[in-house]
Scaffold this motif. Structure first.
Motif, mmCIF file in Angstrom:
data_model
loop_
_atom_site.group_PDB
_atom_site.id
_atom_site.type_symbol
_atom_site.label_atom_id
_atom_site.label_comp_id
_atom_site.label_asym_id
_atom_site.label_seq_id
_atom_site.Cartn_x
_atom_site.Cartn_y
_atom_site.Cartn_z
ATOM 1 N N ASP A 65 7.615 10.687 -4.760
ATOM 2 C CA ASP A 65 9.085 10.665 -4.735
ATOM 3 C C ASP A 65 9.606 9.263 -4.999
ATOM 4 O O ASP A 65 8.969 8.270 -4.637
ATOM 5 C CB ASP A 65 9.621 11.115 -3.374
ATOM 6 N N LEU A 66 10.794 9.186 -5.612
ATOM 7 C CA LEU A 66 11.449 7.896 -5.794
ATOM 8 C C LEU A 66 11.856 7.344 -4.436
ATOM 9 O O LEU A 66 12.321 8.091 -3.574
ATOM 10 C CB LEU A 66 12.686 8.026 -6.677
ATOM 11 N N ALA A 67 11.688 6.059 -4.244
ATOM 12 C CA ALA A 67 12.023 5.416 -2.972
ATOM 13 C C ALA A 67 13.425 4.833 -3.036
ATOM 14 O O ALA A 67 13.865 4.361 -4.088
ATOM 15 C CB ALA A 67 11.013 4.316 -2.671
ATOM 16 N N GLY A 68 14.116 4.877 -1.903
ATOM 17 C CA GLY A 68 15.377 4.169 -1.782
ATOM 18 C C GLY A 68 16.608 5.034 -1.781
ATOM 19 O O GLY A 68 16.578 6.225 -2.081
ATOM 20 N N SER A 69 17.706 4.374 -1.409
ATOM 21 C CA SER A 69 19.029 4.979 -1.428
ATOM 22 C C SER A 69 20.031 3.898 -1.803
ATOM 23 O O SER A 69 19.728 2.707 -1.722
ATOM 24 C CB SER A 69 19.370 5.588 -0.067
ATOM 25 N N ILE A 70 21.216 4.320 -2.183
ATOM 26 C CA ILE A 70 22.239 3.366 -2.643
ATOM 27 C C ILE A 70 22.976 2.794 -1.439
ATOM 28 O O ILE A 70 23.442 3.530 -0.577
ATOM 29 C CB ILE A 70 23.222 4.042 -3.608
ATOM 30 N N ILE B 160 10.437 2.701 -8.338
ATOM 31 C CA ILE B 160 9.598 2.455 -7.168
ATOM 32 C C ILE B 160 9.366 3.818 -6.525
ATOM 33 O O ILE B 160 10.313 4.494 -6.145
ATOM 34 C CB ILE B 160 10.265 1.486 -6.179
ATOM 35 N N ARG B 161 8.090 4.193 -6.420
ATOM 36 C CA ARG B 161 7.734 5.505 -5.889
ATOM 37 C C ARG B 161 6.813 5.358 -4.681
ATOM 38 O O ARG B 161 6.085 4.375 -4.551
ATOM 39 C CB ARG B 161 7.037 6.356 -6.946
ATOM 40 N N TRP B 162 6.865 6.365 -3.811
ATOM 41 C CA TRP B 162 5.997 6.381 -2.636
ATOM 42 C C TRP B 162 4.584 6.766 -3.054
ATOM 43 O O TRP B 162 4.383 7.716 -3.797
ATOM 44 C CB TRP B 162 6.517 7.379 -1.601
ATOM 45 N N HIS C 19 0.808 -1.216 0.000
ATOM 46 C CA HIS C 19 0.000 0.000 0.000
ATOM 47 C C HIS C 19 0.845 1.273 0.000
ATOM 48 O O HIS C 19 0.367 2.325 -0.421
ATOM 49 C CB HIS C 19 -0.954 0.014 1.196
ATOM 50 N N ALA C 20 2.098 1.199 0.442
ATOM 51 C CA ALA C 20 2.935 2.393 0.554
ATOM 52 C C ALA C 20 3.749 2.679 -0.705
ATOM 53 O O ALA C 20 4.127 3.824 -0.950
ATOM 54 C CB ALA C 20 3.887 2.252 1.734
ATOM 55 N N LEU C 21 4.035 1.641 -1.504
ATOM 56 C CA LEU C 21 4.926 1.809 -2.657
ATOM 57 C C LEU C 21 4.235 1.441 -3.962
ATOM 58 O O LEU C 21 3.358 0.578 -3.998
ATOM 59 C CB LEU C 21 6.168 0.940 -2.477
#
Length: 143
Positions: free
Chosen positions: A38-43, A25-27, A14-16
């Motif tokens: 916004d784009l989700a995640g970090s490296i 993958i976006r919120w 439900h969140a992504l």
């Protein structure tokens, strides 16, 4: 790889939002430091793959992408066909069975051998005789 609980999986769903064509993958909803869309995640500094923090836990983005597209959390190794861990397009993701003789396989066998050795040692210790001067000795025989 540990499978998240069903409640966490449902919350992730439900969140992504995942676009299998682009791999983005976006919120879906605004959270602490992110807004909707916004784009989700970090490296990840260790291996260069994308990780997504959710409810205090980091998840691999390719595992989340696999789950959001198929509806199942992966129970196998997910690899990248083009070897680019930033390319999360579903056509780039590949489920691969764990290799026979892998490190995890070796560690399982090692732990089982240690457990057997400990059980054997305990069995020898318990093999005591009520008779005087009778012991369970070298060569695994009573003497």
């Amino acid at each position: 790889m540990k499978t998240p609980s069903p409640t966490i999986l449902e919350a992730l769903y439900h969140a992504l939002d995942y676009d299998p064509a682009t791999g983005e993958i976006r919120w879906r909803e605004s959270r602490r430091r992110v807004t909707e869309g916004d784009l989700a995640g970090s490296i990840d500094q260790r291996d260069g793959s994308l990780v997504i923090g959710f409810n205090g836990t980091s998840y691999r983005a390719h595992h989340i992408a696999w789950y959001l597209h198929t509806g199942r959390w992966p129970n196998t190794l997910i690899t990248f066909r083009d070897r680019n861990p930033m390319n999360l397009a579903f056509t780039n993701l590949h489920a691969k069975a764990y290799a026979f003789g892998s490190k995890a396989d070796y560690m399982r066998q090692w732990r089982a051998a240690k457990k057997r050795a400990k059980a054997l040692q305990l069995a020898k210790h318990l093999h005591t005789s009520a008779l005087p001067n009778v012991t369970y000795g070298a060569g695994d025989v009573w003497s």
